[in-house]
Design a protein around this motif. Sequence first.
Motif: not given
Length: 143
Positions: A61-86
């Motif tokens: 389950q934690l590995a799944f969350l890591v995968m979400l962070l590294e995919t969805v979170g990465a896109v959020m960083l790239a476009i500048g959405l919720w940057v601080r918490p991500v």
Amino acid sequence: MTFYTRAEPILYAVLRFAFGVVMFTHGLPKALGISHGSMADPMAGSINLIQNVMGLPFAPQLAFLVMLLETVGAVMLAIGLWVRPVAFIIALQMIGISYALGPTWPWIDRGIEFPVLMGFLALYIAVRGSGDFAVDRKLKFSV
């Protein structure tokens, strides 16, 4: 305004975007179940690191969350959405990876230099925020 003053917001957006792209390249193979470099199964590698090296429960389950962070979170960083918490969560992830690679703290061949650098970069982005060229700014949304 000097050239550097005018260029800073643009270059910060490029830095944030590049950081997101690099993170995404680590999450996508986990999401798709394909090899990544010398790792035949990156998701299994993450589960092994979390379970057997870090000794944490709920490794899949934690590995799944890591995968979400590294995919969805990465896109959020790239476009500048919720940057601080991500970015802050990514900084915590990099601390965990660096800790897991200890106590030998290897510096070459899958060492900690990249997680340490990525962790400090994520921490800087978390403190700096989205910047001028970000979806957060366009939506007038700031976290």
